[in-house]
Design a protein around this motif. Sequence first.
Motif, mmCIF file in Angstrom:
data_model
loop_
_atom_site.group_PDB
_atom_site.id
_atom_site.type_symbol
_atom_site.label_atom_id
_atom_site.label_comp_id
_atom_site.label_asym_id
_atom_site.label_seq_id
_atom_site.Cartn_x
_atom_site.Cartn_y
_atom_site.Cartn_z
ATOM 1 N N ILE A 48 0.832 -1.337 0.053
ATOM 2 C CA ILE A 48 -0.084 0.043 -0.056
ATOM 3 C C ILE A 48 0.794 1.407 0.071
ATOM 4 N N ASN A 49 2.037 1.218 0.851
ATOM 5 C CA ASN A 49 2.720 2.530 0.865
ATOM 6 C C ASN A 49 3.556 2.814 -0.487
ATOM 7 N N ARG A 50 3.787 1.613 -1.313
ATOM 8 C CA ARG A 50 4.401 1.776 -2.529
ATOM 9 C C ARG A 50 3.557 2.073 -3.658
ATOM 10 N N TYR A 51 2.272 1.545 -3.536
ATOM 11 C CA TYR A 51 1.266 1.602 -4.934
ATOM 12 C C TYR A 51 0.038 2.507 -4.735
ATOM 13 N N SER A 52 -0.342 2.780 -3.306
ATOM 14 C CA SER A 52 -1.669 3.397 -3.489
ATOM 15 C C SER A 52 -1.420 4.854 -3.671
ATOM 16 N N SER A 53 -2.701 5.634 -3.649
ATOM 17 C CA SER A 53 -2.497 7.159 -3.920
ATOM 18 C C SER A 53 -2.236 7.834 -2.476
ATOM 19 N N CYS A 54 -2.333 6.958 -1.344
ATOM 20 C CA CYS A 54 -2.117 7.563 -0.246
ATOM 21 C C CYS A 54 -2.843 8.703 0.354
ATOM 22 N N HIS A 55 -4.293 8.497 -0.185
ATOM 23 C CA HIS A 55 -5.047 9.643 0.569
ATOM 24 C C HIS A 55 -6.207 9.091 1.335
ATOM 25 N N ALA A 56 -6.578 7.573 1.124
ATOM 26 C CA ALA A 56 -7.782 7.073 1.858
ATOM 27 C C ALA A 56 -7.265 5.383 1.746
ATOM 28 N N ASP A 57 -7.022 4.722 2.479
ATOM 29 C CA ASP A 57 -6.584 3.358 2.663
ATOM 30 C C ASP A 57 -7.408 2.589 3.890
ATOM 31 N N ALA A 58 -7.989 1.388 3.545
ATOM 32 C CA ALA A 58 -8.751 0.758 4.706
ATOM 33 C C ALA A 58 -8.324 -0.630 4.889
ATOM 34 N N ILE A 59 -8.711 -1.212 6.252
ATOM 35 C CA ILE A 59 -8.551 -2.548 6.572
ATOM 36 C C ILE A 59 -9.884 -2.936 7.154
ATOM 37 N N ALA A 60 -10.066 -4.252 7.024
ATOM 38 C CA ALA A 60 -11.165 -5.082 7.704
ATOM 39 C C ALA A 60 -10.557 -5.922 8.171
ATOM 40 N N THR A 61 -10.891 -6.217 9.672
ATOM 41 C CA THR A 61 -10.287 -7.050 10.583
ATOM 42 C C THR A 61 -10.935 -7.001 11.920
ATOM 43 N N ASP A 62 -11.163 -7.995 12.719
ATOM 44 C CA ASP A 62 -11.600 -8.321 14.120
ATOM 45 C C ASP A 62 -10.539 -7.905 14.970
ATOM 46 N N SER A 63 -9.276 -7.943 14.565
ATOM 47 C CA SER A 63 -8.076 -7.959 15.352
ATOM 48 C C SER A 63 -7.836 -6.420 15.733
ATOM 49 N N TYR A 64 -7.644 -5.953 17.023
ATOM 50 C CA TYR A 64 -7.124 -4.697 17.304
ATOM 51 C C TYR A 64 -5.878 -4.659 16.944
ATOM 52 N N ALA A 65 -5.010 -5.573 17.277
ATOM 53 C CA ALA A 65 -3.361 -5.533 17.219
ATOM 54 C C ALA A 65 -3.202 -5.088 15.583
ATOM 55 N N GLU A 66 -4.327 -5.777 14.721
ATOM 56 C CA GLU A 66 -3.932 -5.697 13.185
ATOM 57 C C GLU A 66 -4.336 -4.196 13.097
ATOM 58 N N SER A 67 -5.481 -3.723 13.420
ATOM 59 C CA SER A 67 -5.889 -2.515 13.059
ATOM 60 C C SER A 67 -4.956 -1.439 13.517
ATOM 61 N N ARG A 68 -4.327 -1.666 14.805
ATOM 62 C CA ARG A 68 -3.370 -0.702 15.309
ATOM 63 C C ARG A 68 -2.269 -0.643 14.520
ATOM 64 N N GLU A 69 -1.763 -1.842 13.939
ATOM 65 C CA GLU A 69 -0.390 -1.752 12.984
ATOM 66 C C GLU A 69 -0.565 -1.188 11.737
ATOM 67 N N PHE A 70 -1.628 -1.423 11.320
ATOM 68 C CA PHE A 70 -2.318 -0.864 9.867
ATOM 69 C C PHE A 70 -2.063 0.535 10.110
ATOM 70 N N ASN A 71 -2.735 1.245 11.262
ATOM 71 C CA ASN A 71 -2.749 2.580 11.396
ATOM 72 C C ASN A 71 -1.513 3.308 11.629
ATOM 73 N N LEU A 72 -0.923 2.550 12.261
ATOM 74 C CA LEU A 72 0.642 3.117 12.669
ATOM 75 C C LEU A 72 1.398 3.391 11.408
ATOM 76 N N LYS A 73 1.614 2.310 10.525
ATOM 77 C CA LYS A 73 2.148 2.178 9.485
ATOM 78 C C LYS A 73 1.905 2.413 8.048
ATOM 79 N N VAL A 74 0.734 2.540 7.897
ATOM 80 C CA VAL A 74 0.321 2.944 6.527
ATOM 81 C C VAL A 74 0.511 4.512 6.401
ATOM 82 N N ASP A 75 1.065 4.935 5.441
ATOM 83 C CA ASP A 75 1.555 6.343 5.219
ATOM 84 C C ASP A 75 0.391 7.249 4.361
ATOM 85 N N SER A 76 -0.842 7.038 5.032
ATOM 86 C CA SER A 76 -1.723 7.545 4.195
ATOM 87 C C SER A 76 -2.391 8.764 4.825
#
Length: 420
Positions: free
Chosen positions: A340-368
């Motif tokens: 995502i950090n390499r190919y997305s337009s970096c303005h709006a990216d999403a995650i679907a997960t029931d895991s708090y740990a996954e959502s937190r990691e996604f939020n911290l590391k995706v540069d959007s």
Amino acid sequence: MEVDDQSPVIEPLAAVCRAYQASSQLLTIEGVQRSRGIAAMAQALQDNFNVILEANTLDLEASREMAIPSVLLEWLRLTPERLQSTIQILRRLGQLPDPIHQAMTTKHQVREAQSYKQLVPLGTIALIYEALPDIASITAGLCLKTGNSLVLRGGSEANNSNQAIASALQTGLEKASLPIDTVQILPAAQGSSIRELVTQERYLSLVIPYGRPSFVQQVMQQSTAPVLTTAIGNCYLYWSVKGNLDLVRWMIMDSHSSEPDAVNAIEKVLITTHHKPSALTLLWNNLKDKGFEVRGDADLVAQFPEQLKPVADIEWSQPYLKKVVAFKVVDDLPGAIAWINRYSSCHADAIATDSYAESREFNLKVDSASIYINTSPRFYRAVEHSPSVFLGMSNRKGVRRGLIGVDSLTTTKEVIQGKG
């Protein structure tokens, strides 16, 4: 209603200078009067409702003969509902509190003096846009609310619509006893150069390009004035194996529901090898039933040749701007984040997960600019039960990244007041 070919050609420098002078006048005009001006612009659009729609019909007829891209035709089509929605957005803007000259405390204080900051206008803003004639009205409202003047330069495909709308906006300004030069328009039909406009950095405080990514990039490369880029499409969704199928289906479909430009539409979905083929097939069939085209990477196409069309490598970094969704297999969440950090337009990216740990990691590391967790990234210009109005989304760091609203069109002035 056609543009008069005999009308005098408006030079970019002359238009920018008039707008610049109007911005100086706006500095001393109270917020109440500016709000009345926005209401008057909304009423002028209402009074010229049929005139504007007739002008838009002329543009649509001419554009079909010119064979312009289908996405521009869709953006160009100004339905009665779209125009009425624009009028309602302006009326809502007029009712918002005045954002200008609000005082804010500062941590830094000078000895024997008081320091504070004020929100102030940027000055003169240029909007350069493809099709989307209604975007001019919303931008004009945002600019007047924040005490800025505006120069409009639309595309030739919407020339009649743009002229009709600009004329109505100026009529509203005149009726509210505000400087008519607050809104200037450079007709594309008169051959006004975008480069001539965006290189007037002495008078322009900000340039906002709005359209397809290639168009935005072209304006950004030519401009010598500061640019607030807008982003449309090529948003990614990481569907974790811990994510709910029904949620993913809704997130994709709802994100494409914004009209006329689905700014935050999910166009790419990243999955892992742990997803059940039955769940994937069910999702793809649901999307196809709703008019979507579904594509996949080489591994997925080899596994589901009858379900998916292949994706070219270049597509992962480009928006489709239509109802197309491409699926790709990644190893895990870190692999999805890197992709995502390499190919997305970096303005709006999403995650679907029931895991708090996954959502937190996604939020911290995706540069959007915006992260959506278990919710649709659908873009709204005006959210129901919310006072905010937004022009679009920016992915540009160093300016105002994220939603482009009132705050994006202001800056701060620091005031240090001593005792003499």
